[in-house]
Write a protein that holds these residues in place. Sequence first.
Motif, short mmCIF file in Angstrom:
data_model
loop_
_atom_site.label_atom_id
_atom_site.label_comp_id
_atom_site.label_asym_id
_atom_site.label_seq_id
_atom_site.Cartn_x
_atom_site.Cartn_y
_atom_site.Cartn_z
N ALA A 192 0.87 -1.28 0.17
CA ALA A 192 0.08 0.15 0.04
C ALA A 192 0.94 1.27 -0.18
O ALA A 192 0.66 2.37 -0.61
CB ALA A 192 -0.99 0.05 1.19
N HIS A 193 1.62 1.10 0.77
CA HIS A 193 2.84 2.41 0.83
C HIS A 193 3.47 2.51 -0.61
O HIS A 193 3.45 3.70 -0.86
CB HIS A 193 3.82 2.28 2.06
N HIS A 194 4.27 1.38 -1.14
CA HIS A 194 4.79 1.62 -2.26
C HIS A 194 4.08 1.93 -3.71
O HIS A 194 4.55 2.53 -4.34
CB HIS A 194 5.94 0.34 -2.32
N ARG A 195 2.86 1.58 -3.57
CA ARG A 195 1.94 1.97 -4.62
C ARG A 195 2.00 3.36 -4.65
O ARG A 195 1.84 3.99 -5.70
CB ARG A 195 0.57 1.30 -4.44
N VAL A 196 1.77 4.02 -3.55
CA VAL A 196 1.89 5.64 -3.64
C VAL A 196 3.12 6.05 -4.05
O VAL A 196 2.84 7.03 -4.90
CB VAL A 196 1.69 6.03 -2.04
N HIS A 197 4.25 5.44 -3.83
CA HIS A 197 5.55 6.01 -4.32
C HIS A 197 5.53 5.63 -5.73
O HIS A 197 6.12 6.62 -6.70
CB HIS A 197 6.62 5.07 -3.73
N HIS A 198 4.78 4.68 -6.46
CA HIS A 198 4.91 4.74 -7.87
C HIS A 198 3.81 5.50 -8.47
O HIS A 198 3.77 5.53 -9.93
CB HIS A 198 4.59 3.24 -8.23
N ALA A 199 2.91 6.22 -7.84
CA ALA A 199 1.74 7.00 -8.70
C ALA A 199 2.42 8.22 -9.09
O ALA A 199 3.29 8.77 -8.45
CB ALA A 199 0.71 7.17 -7.56
N ASN A 200 1.88 8.67 -10.13
CA ASN A 200 2.31 9.85 -10.71
C ASN A 200 1.27 11.01 -10.43
O ASN A 200 1.57 12.14 -10.95
CB ASN A 200 2.49 9.72 -12.05
N ASN A 201 0.10 10.90 -9.53
CA ASN A 201 -0.56 11.60 -9.14
C ASN A 201 0.13 12.91 -8.41
O ASN A 201 0.99 12.63 -7.49
CB ASN A 201 -1.79 11.52 -8.38
N PRO A 202 0.01 14.37 -8.69
CA PRO A 202 0.75 15.34 -7.97
C PRO A 202 1.17 15.22 -6.64
O PRO A 202 1.88 15.18 -5.88
CB PRO A 202 0.03 16.59 -8.44
N ARG A 203 -0.07 14.78 -5.92
CA ARG A 203 -0.07 14.46 -4.31
C ARG A 203 0.70 13.72 -4.04
O ARG A 203 1.08 13.61 -2.78
CB ARG A 203 -1.57 14.49 -3.90
N TYR A 204 1.13 12.48 -4.84
CA TYR A 204 1.66 11.41 -4.35
C TYR A 204 3.16 11.46 -4.77
O TYR A 204 4.07 10.56 -4.31
CB TYR A 204 1.16 9.93 -5.03
N LEU A 205 3.59 12.38 -5.49
CA LEU A 205 5.05 12.59 -6.07
C LEU A 205 5.98 12.92 -4.86
O LEU A 205 5.69 13.54 -3.93
CB LEU A 205 5.11 13.71 -7.06
N ASP A 206 7.18 12.18 -5.11
CA ASP A 206 8.22 12.38 -3.96
C ASP A 206 7.94 11.99 -2.68
O ASP A 206 8.13 12.86 -1.84
CB ASP A 206 8.79 13.82 -4.31
#
Length: 259
Positions: A192-206
């Motif tokens: 769940a945490h790492h999916r966030v890392h791979h997402a390209n939505n602006p809120r999830y970047l970096d």
Amino acid sequence: MTASDFIQSNIGLYSALFFFLLLGIELAAIKLWRARGKMPAKDALTGIATGLLSDPINGFSAFITLGILAMVAPFQVYSLPVTAGTFLLCFFLDDLRFYCHHRVAHRVRWVWAMHVVHHSSEEYNLAVALRQGWTKHFTGTMLFKIPLVLVGFDPVMVTFCGVLNATYQFMLHTETVNKLPRWVEFLFNTPAHHRVHHANNPRYLDSNYAGTFIIWDRLFGTYTQSPQDGHSQMKIGLQWQDLRPTRLIWSLALPFFRK
């Protein structure tokens, strides 16, 4: 088996067998038991081919990192024995080293030119975990291992901990597993945490740079909570269509060498 015997084991071979066993289980779960996730054949084969080629290519240039670690070993402040306790401490500190490396890989163009390969798929499955760059020993971030050697850890153990960390991270690349128990999600990096890392939505970047322990992101202000509904709003990876491994790697890297 002693800690010394453990770090001398053929972790690369065991990890590869483990990777393909889990890959088969995930594929069976998706195709036969209708588990959540997708594994398009062409995308998966690209990931597998990239991963299979990255091992010998990175292995050929590993003398750069291993040679430097061997050179600094005589300057150790103290020589720590290889025990179960020092191994666990080394793994914990090496995970902090990975967090620093990973954060730099997303913020410095030279290193991103290598790491971008890993984020090139719009899918999220175990085959994506195998998409690895072929030039990691040329980026300079492997030098983050030097402090671990200087404070007294055996260079072989430091290298082993890095491989073991990468093996753990392989398991994070799946949509089949949603959220784990709360205490696990609090301490460890999870799918769940790492999916966030791979997402390209602006809120999830970096965000969510962790390797094994998500506590580094919580401590250094780069943690982002995954959405409550899992990942329905996430857009994964880059908008990339050419699935040939060599074209993928060199086409993504070459722009960073242009003026």
